[in-house]
Design an enzyme around this catalytic site. Structure first.
Site, PDB file in Angstrom:
ATOM      1  N   ALA A  56       0.840  -1.192   0.000  1.00 39.23           N
ATOM      2  CA  ALA A  56       0.000   0.000   0.000  1.00 39.23           C
ATOM      3  C   ALA A  56       0.880   1.249   0.000  1.00 39.23           C
ATOM      4  O   ALA A  56       2.084   1.187   0.232  1.00 39.23           O
ATOM      5  CB  ALA A  56      -0.909   0.007   1.220  1.00 39.23           C
ATOM      6  N   HIS A  57       0.246   2.384  -0.272  1.00 35.31           N
ATOM      7  CA  HIS A  57       0.935   3.668  -0.231  1.00 35.31           C
ATOM      8  C   HIS A  57       0.604   4.346   1.086  1.00 35.31           C
ATOM      9  O   HIS A  57      -0.534   4.305   1.553  1.00 35.31           O
ATOM     10  CB  HIS A  57       0.491   4.549  -1.400  1.00 35.31           C
ATOM     11  N   ALA A  58       1.612   4.989   1.683  1.00 34.99           N
ATOM     12  CA  ALA A  58       1.417   5.572   3.009  1.00 34.99           C
ATOM     13  C   ALA A  58       0.413   6.714   3.014  1.00 34.99           C
ATOM     14  O   ALA A  58      -0.282   6.931   4.011  1.00 34.99           O
ATOM     15  CB  ALA A  58       2.754   6.049   3.570  1.00 34.99           C
ATOM     16  N   VAL A  59       0.295   7.475   1.896  1.00 39.22           N
ATOM     17  CA  VAL A  59      -0.543   8.676   1.924  1.00 39.22           C
ATOM     18  C   VAL A  59      -1.554   8.732   0.780  1.00 39.22           C
ATOM     19  O   VAL A  59      -2.146   9.781   0.540  1.00 39.22           O
ATOM     20  CB  VAL A  59       0.338   9.954   1.913  1.00 39.22           C
ATOM     21  N   ARG A  71      -9.235   4.001   5.213  1.00 39.32           N
ATOM     22  CA  ARG A  71      -8.519   3.092   4.330  1.00 39.32           C
ATOM     23  C   ARG A  71      -9.095   1.677   4.378  1.00 39.32           C
ATOM     24  O   ARG A  71      -9.260   1.040   3.337  1.00 39.32           O
ATOM     25  CB  ARG A  71      -7.031   3.050   4.696  1.00 39.32           C
TER      26      ARG A  71
END
Length: 412
Positions: free
Chosen positions: A243-246, A300
């Site tokens: 996943a992407h942090a932001v 999320r």
């Protein structure tokens, strides 16, 4: 014939291909493992002659890492094509003298010996450049020539830890190292570009000069985004697996046939298209809980669950087709077997064969493409000491002298 009537002119012949950029450049390398060998392989691919100096007792220790490449070590096959192997004992003055003769006629020298070892042999960049002003000499180290870590052993995984790469790679529960030797590769590519820059400068000034690259410096530069995020934002980016942090949704999702598809939604317009055309719930495009990236990151788990449910009902090919149709960036999560058969690499004819002591092996063309010029020179992977005799003769040694070096274990 009307001289203005170009239709009647004979067809012009196609232009001759340009020479490779580094043809005529000679490189001598006292190298081992990955960082220096990968740097000099780039030079060999671009046309340079690379003379690889190896130990007589086994050579570059990367030769012994594994036997996966048809009996050869995969690291060695990857990093050492197109080179000439010269096996010498540099602790013997006769072996060192041979290397000095080769350096005197070379354009570039590269070494990545343990800290201090090159200097003890007089093969450090500063010493060599003082004696040979046109020479470009490269010292590759783990942590640099000074400072409290100068003499510290520096293997790739250790530098990944010291540089903080491991802290941002992995899952929230478990940091992990990169699956490739990232510190070695980073140092190699800065050494490669440093050589090219120094050669350009030599072309205008007539002088080469020393180049120094450390694995820590190189990898710390590559950590630029999380480093600046932490220094200036106050918090390090979270480890989030794939996943992407932001950004959300930005992750890999399972499909009905056992595959996994990674997608990335970069803005709210894309989210609205994903909600309508893939998830099948257009109202989510304007729902305050999902309408903005900030909201989707806050929510999320729910966002991922919606996407996972939609893609989990589709086969991998259908999921990718739906995402492509909606204009959503996506990819198939491939393993290395699938990379070796990647349709894009095949369609662009990126595969070649290189000669090795165990026969031809597949290898990728290097990423640098030179339109209008010759294809990269993907030479053979050398056997240990394969070129020793020819190189000893090239520096003027007689049969008796060569026989003496072999007898005494100075050359192999």
């Amino acid at each position: 014939m009307d001289p203005t009537d170009h239709r009647s002119s004979p067809p012009s012949s196609p232009p001759s291909p340009l020479p490779l950029p580094l043809e005529g450049i000679t490189v001598v390398a006292v190298e081992q493992a990955v960082s220096a060998p990968f740097a000099t392989r780039q030079l060999a691919d671009l046309g340079a002659r690379v003379i690889k100096v190896e130990r007589v007792d086994g050579g570059d220790f990367a030769r012994g890492y594994d036997t996966a490449a048809g009996g050869l070590a995969s690291h060695f096959v990857w990093c050492n094509r197109g080179k000439e192997s010269l096996a010498l004992d540099l602790k013997d003055p006769r072996g060192l003298a041979v290397v000095r003769r080769l350096i005197a006629d070379a354009d570039v020298f590269v070494q990545n010996l343990a800290q201090g070892a090159a200097a003890r042999l007089g093969l450090d960049a500063a010493t060599l450049c003082a004696a040979h002003p046109r020479l470009v000499a490269v010292d590759i180290s783990g942590y640099g020539a000074s400072g409290p870590y100068a003499d510290k052993r520096a293997y790739d995984m250790l530098v990944q830890c010291e540089a903080g790469l491991v802290s941002v790679t992995g899952t929230p529960e478990q940091p992990v190292k990169a699956g490739i030797p990232a510190a070695d590769i980073a140092a190699a590519m800065y050494a490669f570009s440093g050589v090219l820059a120094a050669l350009v400068r030599r072309g205008t000034t007539g002088r080469g000069g020393p180049v120094a690259v450390s694995m820590l410096d190189a990898l710390a530069e590559w950590l630029g985004h999380p480093l600046h995020h932490t220094m200036h934002g106050g918090t390090p980016p979270a480890r989030t697996g794939l996943a992407h942090a932001v950004i959300a949704p930005y992750d890999a999702y399972a499909t009905a046939d056992g595959g996994r598809v990674l997608l990335s939604v970069q803005n709210d317009r894309e989210w609205r298209r994903l909600a309508e055309q893939v998830v099948g719930r257009p109202e989510l495009g304007t729902d305050p809980a999902y309408a903005t990236n900030a909201a989707r990151v806050t929510n999320r788990a729910r966002t991922d669950a919606l996407v996972a449910k939609a893609l989990g009902a589709l086969g991998t090919d259908e999921a990718l087709a739906r995402l492509e149709g909606a204009g959503i960036a996506c990819a198939r999560l491939r393993d290395l077997y699938e990379l070796a058969e990647h349709p894009q690499l095949a369609a662009r004819e990126r595969w070649r064969e290189v000669g090795t002591p165990v026969g031809p092996l597949r290898a990728l063309l290097p990423p640098i493409t030179l339109p209008g010029g010759e294809e990269a020179r993907m030479g053979d992977v050398p056997a240990l000491g394969e070129h020793t005799e020819a190189l000893l003769r090239a520096v003027g040694m007689t049969d008796e002298e060569i026989a003496a070096l072999r007898r005494d274990g100075v050359a192999a």
